[in-house]
Design a protein around this motif. Structure first.
Motif, PDB file in Angstrom:
ATOM      1  N   ALA A 225     -25.827 -54.229  18.144  1.00 12.61           N
ATOM      2  CA  ALA A 225     -24.456 -53.704  18.094  1.00 12.61           C
ATOM      3  C   ALA A 225     -23.582 -54.497  17.147  1.00 12.61           C
ATOM      4  N   GLY A 226     -24.161 -55.433  16.418  1.00 13.59           N
ATOM      5  CA  GLY A 226     -23.398 -56.239  15.462  1.00 13.59           C
ATOM      6  C   GLY A 226     -22.812 -57.505  16.054  1.00 13.59           C
ATOM      7  N   ALA A 227     -23.017 -57.782  17.354  1.00 10.11           N
ATOM      8  CA  ALA A 227     -22.485 -58.992  17.968  1.00 10.11           C
ATOM      9  C   ALA A 227     -23.404 -60.172  17.668  1.00 10.11           C
ATOM     10  N   THR A 228     -22.810 -61.345  17.521  1.00 11.47           N
ATOM     11  CA  THR A 228     -23.582 -62.558  17.243  1.00 11.47           C
ATOM     12  C   THR A 228     -23.836 -63.306  18.535  1.00 11.47           C
ATOM     13  N   GLY A 229     -24.878 -64.104  18.553  1.00 11.71           N
ATOM     14  CA  GLY A 229     -25.205 -64.902  19.727  1.00 11.71           C
ATOM     15  C   GLY A 229     -26.448 -65.706  19.491  1.00 11.71           C
ATOM     16  N   ASN A 230     -27.087 -66.125  20.600  1.00 14.38           N
ATOM     17  CA  ASN A 230     -28.326 -66.894  20.541  1.00 14.38           C
ATOM     18  C   ASN A 230     -29.501 -65.936  20.622  1.00 14.38           C
ATOM     19  N   GLY A 231     -30.428 -66.188  19.738  1.00 12.03           N
ATOM     20  CA  GLY A 231     -31.617 -65.353  19.756  1.00 12.03           C
ATOM     21  C   GLY A 231     -32.863 -66.167  19.980  1.00 12.03           C
ATOM     22  N   GLN A 232     -33.873 -65.561  20.594  1.00 11.92           N
ATOM     23  CA  GLN A 232     -35.139 -66.239  20.797  1.00 11.92           C
ATOM     24  C   GLN A 232     -35.861 -66.338  19.453  1.00 11.92           C
ATOM     25  N   ASP A 233     -36.403 -67.520  19.234  1.00 12.89           N
ATOM     26  CA  ASP A 233     -37.096 -67.785  17.968  1.00 12.89           C
ATOM     27  C   ASP A 233     -38.265 -66.800  17.822  1.00 12.89           C
ATOM     28  N   PRO A 234     -38.319 -66.081  16.701  1.00  7.58           N
ATOM     29  CA  PRO A 234     -39.430 -65.132  16.502  1.00  7.58           C
ATOM     30  C   PRO A 234     -40.793 -65.813  16.455  1.00  7.58           C
ATOM     31  N   ASN A 235     -40.802 -67.107  16.183  1.00  9.76           N
ATOM     32  CA  ASN A 235     -42.072 -67.828  16.128  1.00  9.76           C
ATOM     33  C   ASN A 235     -42.659 -68.085  17.513  1.00  9.76           C
ATOM     34  N   GLY A 236     -41.912 -67.722  18.542  1.00  9.96           N
ATOM     35  CA  GLY A 236     -42.456 -67.855  19.883  1.00  9.96           C
ATOM     36  C   GLY A 236     -42.018 -69.149  20.555  1.00  9.96           C
ATOM     37  N   PRO A 237     -42.405 -69.311  21.827  1.00  8.27           N
ATOM     38  CA  PRO A 237     -41.979 -70.493  22.600  1.00  8.27           C
ATOM     39  C   PRO A 237     -42.748 -71.745  22.181  1.00  8.27           C
ATOM     40  N   LEU A 238     -42.103 -72.916  22.482  1.00 12.39           N
ATOM     41  CA  LEU A 238     -42.764 -74.207  22.344  1.00 12.39           C
ATOM     42  C   LEU A 238     -43.337 -74.577  23.700  1.00 12.39           C
ATOM     43  N   LEU A 239     -44.640 -74.794  23.747  1.00 14.66           N
ATOM     44  CA  LEU A 239     -45.330 -75.041  25.010  1.00 14.66           C
ATOM     45  C   LEU A 239     -46.061 -76.374  24.960  1.00 14.66           C
ATOM     46  N   ARG A 240     -46.101 -77.049  26.108  1.00 15.56           N
ATOM     47  CA  ARG A 240     -46.904 -78.265  26.234  1.00 15.56           C
ATOM     48  C   ARG A 240     -47.815 -78.078  27.431  1.00 15.56           C
ATOM     49  N   GLU A 241     -49.102 -77.986  27.139  1.00 20.51           N
ATOM     50  CA  GLU A 241     -50.059 -77.743  28.220  1.00 20.51           C
ATOM     51  C   GLU A 241     -50.400 -79.025  28.962  1.00 20.51           C
ATOM     52  N   GLU A 242     -50.519 -80.122  28.231  1.00 18.39           N
ATOM     53  CA  GLU A 242     -50.963 -81.381  28.841  1.00 18.39           C
ATOM     54  C   GLU A 242     -49.804 -82.011  29.623  1.00 18.39           C
ATOM     55  N   PRO A 243     -49.970 -82.291  30.923  1.00 23.20           N
ATOM     56  CA  PRO A 243     -48.905 -82.962  31.684  1.00 23.20           C
ATOM     57  C   PRO A 243     -48.612 -84.345  31.101  1.00 23.20           C
ATOM     58  N   CYS A 244     -47.345 -84.700  31.110  1.00 18.44           N
ATOM     59  CA  CYS A 244     -46.902 -85.980  30.544  1.00 18.44           C
ATOM     60  C   CYS A 244     -46.871 -87.056  31.619  1.00 18.44           C
ATOM     61  N   ASP A 245     -47.433 -88.217  31.269  1.00 19.89           N
ATOM     62  CA  ASP A 245     -47.275 -89.385  32.134  1.00 19.89           C
ATOM     63  C   ASP A 245     -46.057 -90.164  31.628  1.00 19.89           C
ATOM     64  N   CYS A 246     -44.896 -89.686  31.939  1.00 19.22           N
ATOM     65  CA  CYS A 246     -43.651 -90.229  31.385  1.00 19.22           C
ATOM     66  C   CYS A 246     -42.908 -91.046  32.440  1.00 19.22           C
ATOM     67  N   ASP A 247     -42.131 -92.013  31.937  1.00 15.37           N
ATOM     68  CA  ASP A 247     -41.335 -92.863  32.837  1.00 15.37           C
ATOM     69  C   ASP A 247     -40.107 -92.108  33.330  1.00 15.37           C
ATOM     70  N   ILE A 248     -39.715 -92.454  34.540  1.00 16.36           N
ATOM     71  CA  ILE A 248     -38.466 -91.969  35.123  1.00 16.36           C
ATOM     72  C   ILE A 248     -37.662 -93.198  35.540  1.00 16.36           C
ATOM     73  N   SER A 249     -36.408 -93.242  35.147  1.00 16.67           N
ATOM     74  CA  SER A 249     -35.555 -94.376  35.519  1.00 16.67           C
ATOM     75  C   SER A 249     -34.264 -93.868  36.144  1.00 16.67           C
ATOM     76  N   SER A 250     -33.594 -94.748  36.858  1.00 17.57           N
ATOM     77  CA  SER A 250     -32.298 -94.383  37.452  1.00 17.57           C
ATOM     78  C   SER A 250     -31.520 -95.658  37.770  1.00 17.57           C
TER      79      SER A 250
END
Length: 589
Positions: A225-250
């Motif tokens: 309709a001519g309105a501007t906004g955010n669009g999904q990247d045509p190249n597709g989603p970014l996926l990470r299959e391998e679980p991350c062993d990442c640090d959590i701090s607080s």
């Protein structure tokens, strides 16, 4: 996070610089500290569109201290909330169609931690305040946090996803500062802050989606309709299959209470005050008692106040007089109950008391017992000084007469060796004062308290003078016409002054003497001066002065005051000096 840790370390070092680690009596004890706080997490899992909000922290610490060093263990239950930050307003799919319907799942994350480690404690000299640095090493478990944002129209597809956590046995480090104020020997309140880090927390793997985390990148787009906004990247989603062993701090802030469990040991206490402190109170020493005398209404200090220290049986223990600062000190006063009384110029001050408990505090703290006694009389105190006129010499033994001009009444007192005397004056009154002493006379002087405020001043400083008898006093306004001896009107005030003086001093006689200059013959000047002196005496008699109290003496030119004798050329102003009328008081012994 590193900056926060450094900040906590600085706080710890700063506190330790001002708090001693003296631990008399605080050895080999347990303490239990439940707490509640708020946790601020940081998840390093590379999810740009997922935020983790702070949440509740419930904790419990059990510590054992040998002295300044101890061992403790902590248990923490922490709850955080995952939140999708993926923008859904004006979102277009890869075909340019506006995405209008979504499904969102945001699960809470709960963390459990148990750790053990050394404690370092610093305690104030009063043992009321402690600062602790706790280090803990242990294991944690993390569960929850699944976040899933899915579009449902026009097509169903994942937009933002994280599988969450379900991991246990995570190696964890915790550093904590805790500040405790003890309300008594066994109970205190505390506040503090901590830093916690979970090392290598493993994410979940989502089998249906075959990923651990993923999201659709966004690009700027113009819709159908001519309105501007955010669009999904045509190249597709970014996926990470391998679980991350990442640090959590607080980091977190908390408040709580502390229960302290001391061993019951027999403690030797001070035999004087019954408390455990060093050095002990002196059982045989007396205390000094400092008494300050003050006016109740103005707060003025009261020198020369007589102060008496008596026991409850009215036996005088010590007595003294306040110094120029209104203070008197009684040294080595034995422990007992006492009454402190005072008297200033025969007026009693409000008394005060000293209890045995004040002596206990004195011996424990080493301070003097401080007491005040207050002058509550509503009258003013006239502090007078009588001197010889035209000098600063105080005259002893002058009978000072004080007459109340508004109400009939008279008081007498004698001046002391310095010429000082005291009277008490009522408010809103007027008084006349006169001084009498053999060889002296004085004029009547007045003092009024009408415009004085008792709430602003107690003392009235006053000076009066007495003249020695036989001293010639010049009357400047008694002037005669040439070759005349009639009293002129201008002479009235001076002669009235003499009348008042004789009324105030009924025992004195007055010699009126008249003097001429050197011009004219000696005989003529002698006769003229005698007539003038007699005229002044006659005037005084008309005012009621008895004739036998008056002496008329014509001195002629026999008592010149300057060089202008016969044959000496002088100015008129010089001759004027010698033409005068004087009176001299003759005191009867």
């Amino acid at each position: 996070m590193k900056k926060l840790f450094n900040f906590l370390l600085i706080i710890f070092l700063f506190a330790s610089a001002f708090i001693t680690n003296a631990q008399q009596g605080d050895t080999n004890y347990f303490q239990l500290s439940p707490r509640i706080g708020y946790d601020f997490p940081s998840y390093n899992n590379n999810t740009p569109y997922i935020d983790y909000k702070g949440g509740l922290d419930l904790g419990l610490s059990l510590d054992y201290y040998w002295n300044w060093f101890g061992l403790g263990m902590d248990f923490d239950y922490i709850k955080n909330q995952s939140e999708s930050q993926y923008p859904t307003d004006n979102l277009y799919d890869t075909t340019g169609a506006l995405v209008t319907n979504f499904n969102l799942v945001e699960d809470n994350i709960s963390r459990l931690f148990f750790g053990i480690g050394p404690n370092f404690q610093f305690r104030s000299l009063s043992r009321k305040f402690t600062a602790e640095f706790n280090t803990r090493f242990g294991l944690a478990s993390i569960e929850g946090g699944r976040t899933y944002l899915q579009s449902t129209m026009p097509i169903a597809q994942p937009l933002n996803f994280h599988a969450g956590y379900d991991d246990s046995g995570i190696l964890t480090f915790k550093g904590q500062m805790r500040f405790t104020y003890y309300l008594n020997d066994n109970f205190g309140i505390n506040v503090g802050a901590y830093y916690m880090r979970h090392l290598g927390a493993t994410e979940l793997y989502d089998t249906p989606l075959a990923v651990s985390t993923g999201y659709y990148p966004l690009v700027d787009i113009t819709g159908a309709a001519g309105a501007t906004g955010n669009g999904q990247d045509p190249n597709g989603p970014l996926l990470r299959e391998e679980p991350c062993d990442c640090d959590i701090s607080s980091v977190g802030l908390f408040a709580g209470v502390t229960f302290k469990f001391n061993k019951k040991e027999k403690v030797e206490v001070c035999e004087v005050c019954g408390e455990d402190h060093m050095p002990r109170c002196c059982a045989t020493c007396g205390c000094s008692v400092t008494v300050t005398a003050l006016d109740k209404f103005t707060g003025e200090i009261l020198p020369d106040t007589d102060v008496i220290l008596t026991d409850l049986y009215e036996n005088i223990v010590q007595a003294g007089t306040t110094n120029s600062y209104g203070v008197v000190v009684f040294n080595d006063v034995a422990q007992n109950d006492y009454i402190v009384t005072g008297k200033l110029y025969n007026v009693d001050l409000d008394e005060t008391s000293i209890s045995i408990n004040e002596f206990i505090a004195c011996k424990k703290e080493g301070n003097s017992i401080q007491k005040e006694i207050k002058y509550g009389d509503l009258n003013f105190i006239l502090k007078g000084d009588v001197v010889e006129c035209n000098t600063a010499i105080g005259i002893q033994g002058v009978d000072i007469i004080l007459k109340d001009k508004l109400q009939a009444g008279q008081k007498n007192t004698l001046s002391d060796i310095e010429g000082d005397f005291i009277f008490h004056l009522k408010q809103a009154s007027t008084y006349a004062l006169n001084g009498r002493k053999n060889g002296y006379f004085s004029n009547e002087v007045h003092v009024s308290t009408t415009n004085m405020d008792r709430n602003k001043s107690l003392f009235i400083d006053f000076e009066m003078c007495v003249n020695p008898c036989g001293q010639a006093i010049k009357l400047d306004n008694i002037i005669f016409n040439l070759d005349k001896w009639d009293i002129l009107p201008a002479a009235g005030p001076d002669l009235e002054y003499v009348v008042k003086l004789m009324q105030d001093n009924p025992s004195i006689k007055v010699e009126m003497s008249s003097h001429t200059d050197s011009r004219g013959s000696d005989k003529y000047n002698q006769e003229l001066s005698q007539k003038r002196a007699q005229s002044t005496v006659d005037y005084l008699m008309t005012k009621g002065v008895s004739r036998d109290r008056l002496i008329a003496r014509g001195a002629g030119e026999s008592e010149l005051l300057n060089r202008c004798a016969d044959g000496v050329k002088c100015l008129e102003s010089e001759h004027t000096i010698n033409r005068r009328t004087e009176f001299k008081v003759v005191c009867s012994e």
